[in-house]
Design an enzyme around this catalytic site. Structure first.
Site, mmCIF file in Angstrom:
data_model
loop_
_atom_site.group_PDB
_atom_site.id
_atom_site.type_symbol
_atom_site.label_atom_id
_atom_site.label_comp_id
_atom_site.label_asym_id
_atom_site.label_seq_id
_atom_site.Cartn_x
_atom_site.Cartn_y
_atom_site.Cartn_z
ATOM 1 N N ALA A 1 4.432 -72.574 59.247
ATOM 2 C CA ALA A 1 5.214 -71.362 59.534
ATOM 3 C C ALA A 1 4.662 -70.263 58.625
ATOM 4 O O ALA A 1 4.559 -70.457 57.409
ATOM 5 C CB ALA A 1 6.685 -71.607 59.256
ATOM 6 N N THR B 1 1.950 -72.492 63.892
ATOM 7 C CA THR B 1 2.445 -71.280 64.549
ATOM 8 C C THR B 1 1.906 -70.089 63.775
ATOM 9 O O THR B 1 1.344 -70.250 62.683
ATOM 10 C CB THR B 1 3.991 -71.224 64.560
ATOM 11 O OG1 THR B 1 4.455 -71.115 63.211
ATOM 12 C CG2 THR B 1 4.595 -72.460 65.207
ATOM 13 N N VAL C 1 3.806 -73.926 54.447
ATOM 14 C CA VAL C 1 3.886 -72.464 54.430
ATOM 15 C C VAL C 1 2.485 -71.914 54.672
ATOM 16 O O VAL C 1 1.527 -72.297 54.002
ATOM 17 C CB VAL C 1 4.432 -71.960 53.073
ATOM 18 C CG1 VAL C 1 4.453 -70.438 53.055
ATOM 19 C CG2 VAL C 1 5.815 -72.534 52.804
ATOM 20 N N LYS C 2 2.400 -71.024 55.678
ATOM 21 C CA LYS C 2 1.087 -70.490 56.051
ATOM 22 C C LYS C 2 0.929 -69.102 55.441
ATOM 23 O O LYS C 2 1.803 -68.235 55.630
ATOM 24 C CB LYS C 2 1.015 -70.423 57.575
ATOM 25 C CG LYS C 2 -0.370 -70.437 58.160
ATOM 26 C CD LYS C 2 -0.227 -70.530 59.676
ATOM 27 C CE LYS C 2 -1.542 -70.558 60.388
ATOM 28 N NZ LYS C 2 -1.370 -70.366 61.834
ATOM 29 N N VAL C 3 -0.157 -68.908 54.701
ATOM 30 C CA VAL C 3 -0.383 -67.609 54.044
ATOM 31 C C VAL C 3 -1.783 -67.116 54.412
ATOM 32 O O VAL C 3 -2.704 -67.919 54.593
ATOM 33 C CB VAL C 3 -0.260 -67.718 52.499
ATOM 34 C CG1 VAL C 3 1.113 -68.227 52.090
ATOM 35 C CG2 VAL C 3 -1.349 -68.584 51.895
#
Ligand code: E4P
Length: 217
Positions: free
Chosen positions: A56, A27, A82-84
């Protein structure tokens, strides 16, 4: 090659998941906006549905805030990645969170050098954006091939998650090159099943079958 679905639409994920086509979900803030749902609620729902990683994305731009957001997102479920973004702050966040044992997906990657930094910062996934490079007349598939070569040269374990997939050819090109994962919108994944010769062949079989007057059931 693993298939991730690039959406926050739970019904669409569920339909593909029932067929065994969903190895994970990605996402981003735009997809959350499109879903009209609360990020924490919809992400939890997706995590409960899917066994694989669910990305996310943080929305802060400074490392301390990104790290705090990442820790909060990671608490949603064990399968959160965790998307960075691939910024200096994003790389610092990646290093901190991976050192804590969390999965991190470094996104908005547009060069092989950026991918190299993400791998060195311990990223679980690097997300090079094919379609957005194609949009500016740079071959996005070439970038996937370059990153594959570089990661193989040095044995980096970071998985290449080919993103911004817009066409069925992007999917087969990624499979040929050896991307570890593709993430594509549900519509693109569904189109993989289509071929005009399949449609034409089926129509001709059905026409001939009708002429026999037979029934199987
Ligand atoms: C996935 O992680 C990306 O957010 C997504 O693939 C971007 O795709 P787009 O360029 O079609 O928005």
């Amino acid at each position: 090659m693993k298939f991730f679905v690039d959406t926050a639409d739970v019904a669409a994920i569920s339909e593909l998941n029932d067929l065994g086509f969903v190895d994970g979900v990605t996402t981003n803030p735009s997809l959350i906006m499109k879903s009209g749902r609360d990020i924490l609620e919809v992400t939890k729902e997706i995590c409960d549905l899917i066994d694989g990683p669910v990305s996310a994305e943080v929305t802060a731009t400074e490392a301390d805030d990104m790290i705090a957001e990442g820790r909060k997102l990671a608490k949603i479920a064990d399968n959160i990645a965790v998307k960075v973004p691939l910024t200096w702050a994003g790389l610092k966040t990646c290093k901190t969170l991976t050192d804590e044992g969390r999965m991190v997906n470094v996104t908005l990657c547009f060069s092989a050098n950026q991918a190299l930094l993400a791998a060195k910062a311990g990223a679980s996934f690097i997300s090079p954006f094919i379609g957005r490079l194609d949009d500016i007349n740079i071959d996005g598939i070439d970038l996937i091939a370059d990153i594959r070569t570089i990661f193989d040269n040095y044995g980096y374990g970071t998985e290449i998650l080919a993103a911004s997939i817009r066409t069925v050819n992007h999917v087969s090109d990624c499979a040929r090159i050896g991307a570890d994962v593709i993430t594509a919108p549900p519509e693109v994944l569904k189109k993989l099943a289509s071929h005009p010769l399949t449609d034409a062949g089926l129509a001709s079989f059905m026409a001939d079958w009708a002429k026999t007057g037979q029934k199987i059931l």
